[in-house]
Design a protein around this motif. Structure first.
Motif, PDB file in Angstrom:
ATOM      1  N   VAL A 192      -2.724  -2.940  -5.435  1.00  0.00           N
ATOM      2  CA  VAL A 192      -2.513  -1.735  -6.249  1.00  0.00           C
ATOM      3  C   VAL A 192      -2.876  -0.510  -5.428  1.00  0.00           C
ATOM      4  CG1 VAL A 192      -3.311  -0.458  -8.284  1.00  0.00           C
ATOM      5  CG2 VAL A 192      -2.847  -2.916  -8.450  1.00  0.00           C
ATOM      6  N   TRP A 193      -4.027  -0.519  -4.781  1.00  0.00           N
ATOM      7  CA  TRP A 193      -4.446   0.625  -3.973  1.00  0.00           C
ATOM      8  C   TRP A 193      -3.482   0.888  -2.820  1.00  0.00           C
ATOM      9  CZ3 TRP A 193     -10.402  -0.457  -3.451  1.00  0.00           C
ATOM     10  CH2 TRP A 193     -11.025  -0.167  -4.659  1.00  0.00           C
ATOM     11  N   ARG A 194      -3.039  -0.181  -2.166  1.00  0.00           N
ATOM     12  CA  ARG A 194      -2.134  -0.032  -1.022  1.00  0.00           C
ATOM     13  C   ARG A 194      -0.865   0.711  -1.436  1.00  0.00           C
ATOM     14  NH1 ARG A 194      -1.163  -5.162   0.178  1.00  0.00           N
ATOM     15  NH2 ARG A 194      -2.941  -5.219   1.577  1.00  0.00           N
ATOM     16  N   TRP A 195      -0.270   0.307  -2.568  1.00  0.00           N
ATOM     17  CA  TRP A 195       1.010   0.912  -2.949  1.00  0.00           C
ATOM     18  C   TRP A 195       0.831   2.289  -3.563  1.00  0.00           C
ATOM     19  CZ3 TRP A 195       4.439  -0.728  -0.053  1.00  0.00           C
ATOM     20  CH2 TRP A 195       4.384  -2.031   0.418  1.00  0.00           C
ATOM     21  N   GLN A 196      -0.303   2.559  -4.173  1.00  0.00           N
ATOM     22  CA  GLN A 196      -0.579   3.923  -4.613  1.00  0.00           C
ATOM     23  C   GLN A 196      -0.718   4.842  -3.396  1.00  0.00           C
ATOM     24  OE1 GLN A 196      -4.136   3.300  -6.947  1.00  0.00           O
ATOM     25  NE2 GLN A 196      -2.993   3.235  -8.878  1.00  0.00           N
ATOM     26  N   ASP A 197      -1.466   4.373  -2.397  1.00  0.00           N
ATOM     27  CA  ASP A 197      -1.644   5.153  -1.167  1.00  0.00           C
ATOM     28  C   ASP A 197      -0.307   5.386  -0.470  1.00  0.00           C
ATOM     29  OD1 ASP A 197      -4.372   5.323  -1.511  1.00  0.00           O
ATOM     30  OD2 ASP A 197      -4.845   3.692  -0.101  1.00  0.00           O
TER      31      ASP A 197
END
Length: 132
Positions: A57-62
């Motif tokens: 989730v964090w990777r794709w938000q970033d």
């Protein structure tokens, strides 16, 4: 969203992210993460909805924050694994498979082949398998 991550979807971005059902699944769930984030859902709710891990989730938000929709629709390049053997050692290995081993054995072992050619054991074939 966590501190330091914030983005606003434009209507064009939202239209592009509301994907066609024929899109590759990885694009669909990446877009879903961003859409859910924009709708105000927290990390735990996004994880429950998408079935993806926190880091994902964090990777794709970033990635969306840095590169926009185009960043979600392509994979980053990765460095190659082991460099392939040069053609000379490969030719030696193939040539040796047609000869008898130098020791009193019925077949070439991986260890003997690597030693004869002068390449590391792990580079001469699959570990644990004998050369025919």
């Amino acid at each position: 969203m966590r501190p330091g991550v914030s983005f606003t979807l434009t209507s064009d971005d939202r239209r592009r992210l509301e994907t066609d059902p024929k899109s590759p699944q990885k694009h669909v769930w990446r877009a879903r993460i961003v859409l859910l984030s924009d709708n105000g859902l927290g990390r735990m709710a996004i994880m429950r909805e998408t079935g993806k891990a926190k880091n994902s989730v964090w990777r794709w938000q970033d990635r969306f924050m840095e590169e926009g929709v185009d960043g979600l629709l392509r994979d980053k390049t990765r460095p190659p694994g082991k460099t392939p053997l040069a053609p000379e050692p490969v030719a030696k290995i193939v040539g040796l498979t047609h000869t008898s081993p130098p020791h009193a054995a019925t077949h070439w072992t991986l260890r003997a082949m690597a030693k004869a050619v002068g390449v590391p054991l792990r580079r001469s074939g699959r570990s644990g398998r004998r050369m025919a």
